[in-house]
Scaffold this active site. Sequence first.
Site, PDB file in Angstrom:
ATOM      1  N   HIS A 213     -22.600 -32.115 -15.585  1.00  0.00           N
ATOM      2  CA  HIS A 213     -21.469 -31.855 -16.469  1.00  0.00           C
ATOM      3  C   HIS A 213     -21.414 -32.832 -17.649  1.00  0.00           C
ATOM      4  O   HIS A 213     -20.631 -32.640 -18.562  1.00  0.00           O
ATOM      5  CB  HIS A 213     -20.163 -31.840 -15.656  1.00  0.00           C
ATOM      6  CG  HIS A 213     -20.009 -30.585 -14.857  1.00  0.00           C
ATOM      7  ND1 HIS A 213     -18.879 -29.815 -14.878  1.00  0.00           N
ATOM      8  CD2 HIS A 213     -20.865 -29.942 -14.033  1.00  0.00           C
ATOM      9  CE1 HIS A 213     -19.037 -28.755 -14.098  1.00  0.00           C
ATOM     10  NE2 HIS A 213     -20.231 -28.822 -13.568  1.00  0.00           N
ATOM     11  N   SER A 217     -25.215 -27.580 -18.773  1.00  0.00           N
ATOM     12  CA  SER A 217     -26.255 -26.711 -18.211  1.00  0.00           C
ATOM     13  C   SER A 217     -27.316 -26.354 -19.243  1.00  0.00           C
ATOM     14  O   SER A 217     -27.011 -26.114 -20.401  1.00  0.00           O
ATOM     15  CB  SER A 217     -25.615 -25.425 -17.690  1.00  0.00           C
ATOM     16  OG  SER A 217     -24.602 -25.708 -16.765  1.00  0.00           O
ATOM     17  N   LYS A 241     -19.662 -14.522 -11.029  1.00  0.00           N
ATOM     18  CA  LYS A 241     -21.094 -14.294 -10.849  1.00  0.00           C
ATOM     19  C   LYS A 241     -21.617 -15.064  -9.630  1.00  0.00           C
ATOM     20  O   LYS A 241     -22.423 -14.540  -8.861  1.00  0.00           O
ATOM     21  CB  LYS A 241     -21.837 -14.732 -12.112  1.00  0.00           C
ATOM     22  CG  LYS A 241     -23.281 -14.271 -12.142  1.00  0.00           C
ATOM     23  CD  LYS A 241     -23.899 -14.461 -13.514  1.00  0.00           C
ATOM     24  CE  LYS A 241     -25.352 -14.037 -13.508  1.00  0.00           C
ATOM     25  NZ  LYS A 241     -25.968 -14.117 -14.830  1.00  0.00           N
ATOM     26  N   ASP A 242     -21.137 -16.307  -9.457  1.00  0.00           N
ATOM     27  CA  ASP A 242     -21.554 -17.095  -8.289  1.00  0.00           C
ATOM     28  C   ASP A 242     -21.066 -16.449  -6.993  1.00  0.00           C
ATOM     29  O   ASP A 242     -21.779 -16.445  -5.986  1.00  0.00           O
ATOM     30  CB  ASP A 242     -21.023 -18.529  -8.384  1.00  0.00           C
ATOM     31  CG  ASP A 242     -21.913 -19.406  -9.276  1.00  0.00           C
ATOM     32  OD1 ASP A 242     -23.017 -18.949  -9.624  1.00  0.00           O
ATOM     33  OD2 ASP A 242     -21.504 -20.528  -9.607  1.00  0.00           O
ATOM     34  N   GLU A 285     -41.996 -26.925  10.624  1.00  0.00           N
ATOM     35  CA  GLU A 285     -41.212 -25.806  10.123  1.00  0.00           C
ATOM     36  C   GLU A 285     -41.811 -25.344   8.792  1.00  0.00           C
ATOM     37  O   GLU A 285     -42.448 -26.123   8.071  1.00  0.00           O
ATOM     38  CB  GLU A 285     -39.758 -26.245   9.927  1.00  0.00           C
ATOM     39  CG  GLU A 285     -39.031 -26.465  11.241  1.00  0.00           C
ATOM     40  CD  GLU A 285     -38.644 -25.161  11.915  1.00  0.00           C
ATOM     41  OE1 GLU A 285     -39.500 -24.595  12.619  1.00  0.00           O
ATOM     42  OE2 GLU A 285     -37.511 -24.706  11.744  1.00  0.00           O
TER      43      GLU A 285
END
Lengths: 421, 184
Positions: A213, A217, A241-242, A285
């Site tokens: 921030h 972005s 959207k998220d 894994e």
Amino acid sequence: MDAKTWKNPIIAWVDKRLPIFTMMQHDLVDYPTPRNLNYWWNFGSLAGIVLVIMIATGVVLAMHYTPHTQHAFESVERIMRDVNYGWLLRYLHMNGASMFFIVVYIHMFRGLYYGSYKAPRELLWQIGVIILLAMMATAFMGYVLPWGQMSYWGAKVITNLFSAIPLVGDAIVTWLWGGFAVDNPTLNRFFALHYLLPFLLFALVFLHLVALHTSKSNNPLGIDVKGPQDTIPFTPYYTVKDMFGLGAFLIFYLAFVFFAPNFFGEPDNYIKANPMQTPPHIVPEWYFLPFYAILRAITFDILFIPAKLLGVIAMFAAVLVLLFLPWLDRSAVRSARFRPIYKQVFWLFVADCILLGVVGGHPPEGVWVPLGQAATAFYFAFFLVIMPLLSFIERPRPLPSSISAAVTGKGVGISAHGVAE
Amino acid sequence: MADSTLASPHAADDEETRRDFLLIATSTVAAVGTAFAAWPFIDSLNPARDTLAVAITGVDLSPIAVGQAITVIWQGKPVFIRHRTAAEITAARDVNVDQLPDPQPDSARVEKPEWLVVVGVCTHLGCIPLGQRPTDAKGDYGGWFCPCHGSHYDSSGRIRKGPAPANLAVPPYRFLDDNRIEIG
């Protein structure tokens, strides 16, 4: 940030003394976000949500789990059979680990493709690499806790990596184990650290967001925001959207939890740990397989450095090289959209990582050995040779004049209002 | 944000819009979904199935002679089982029920008069009263005496004197046959 006047007197009273509401307004609502973010930008928030799910399920699981070699395996089986919804909580946690890596790897590849690591976001990227390292340590120790055969032998093999360190290696391994083999002291400390590290992760994620921030972005065009016409507020546009992305992700995640809960796991881990017998085929894994392949690719000594030590160095270097990425890539253009050669090499690199994963899942015999070595060579060449070279030989395509110009096709200065309606 | 009109998804006039409806409907579904998702976390803290499986205790009464008492564990708590003598039964019945702190006739507290089964936890603050062993102080009423704060219970496990507010609890139990009971 400007202090906003709040209508609710209680919120106003609190906010004047502790501006949490102003901060939330600033960072979750008003936060000016480039208007052209695509779905690859969903994976950061998804990673944050998975971390919260992991902590929530993990805290409850810890209330039923016993970190003792005599009881650990049985206590996990008790969670599966007797604890109310224990099967659900454990499968959420188990598959959540895989989901965490899927989401974070995609998040990282996105950063790699769109040049999100370049100035002024170098530190943001580096905090992300530290987060990956902390995740790997947490996942590894978590996998030891059920005390199955893979837990035990995974712990043994990975801790033994440190024995490759010259002179003090064996002393370090004994110190890690708290004994002369992986045993109860090891299990106890792994449990304590597995509980601790996610909270450090949470703090690192907070720093990651503060850095984000501050520098704001990146976006698919990789060009800087030039004014308000290039951004839209985070809420409602990107919250919605998220949330949509979260819904799609949860369907994917829960499909595994409910219909194929052991898809990512190894059947051998449902056999209780036996320090006297190694399973015929140990694999980590899936999310560690590429690094495991790099570890095993080094089968030769170089000068006075033995192969064992070189393999360990190569494996750690494979992650740590990411820390230097902002300075290895000298190209002034961020997004691969405008870098014709890099765009192709990037996909070769993605394919190389998948190939390393496949190699890591096979026994180191026959064709898999040279294949792993070639893939490892390309992995490092991508960062150490191709990236720096491309910076000089590649001719980037012309960049658009601004985000809004590229998005609307009409040039700067169009009314943002008109587009939103 | 420079352009504040962009921040508001609502219509300029304050009328309710289709968007308001969608927002409220979506939020409601999300809230209900979150509540359902929270339930497994909450329920996992309830007693697990293996814990519930040992929540029933069977007791063989045949070795207990008249006048003897034993303590068994039921759900992690002590349960007093006393094979009462005729004198104790008479004493328990021969009481003006209305004058008791917690009025309850003896007949309401036993399945069979010679067997008294009570949870051995003082209703005051949870201590275990004395009176099970022959050498224990049994209090002024021939039952139990709680050493923590001085509550006296009679031979029916009823509170007679002291700070405890209620009689010793009678657990749910049944006779499987003349000599066996099942508590829980």
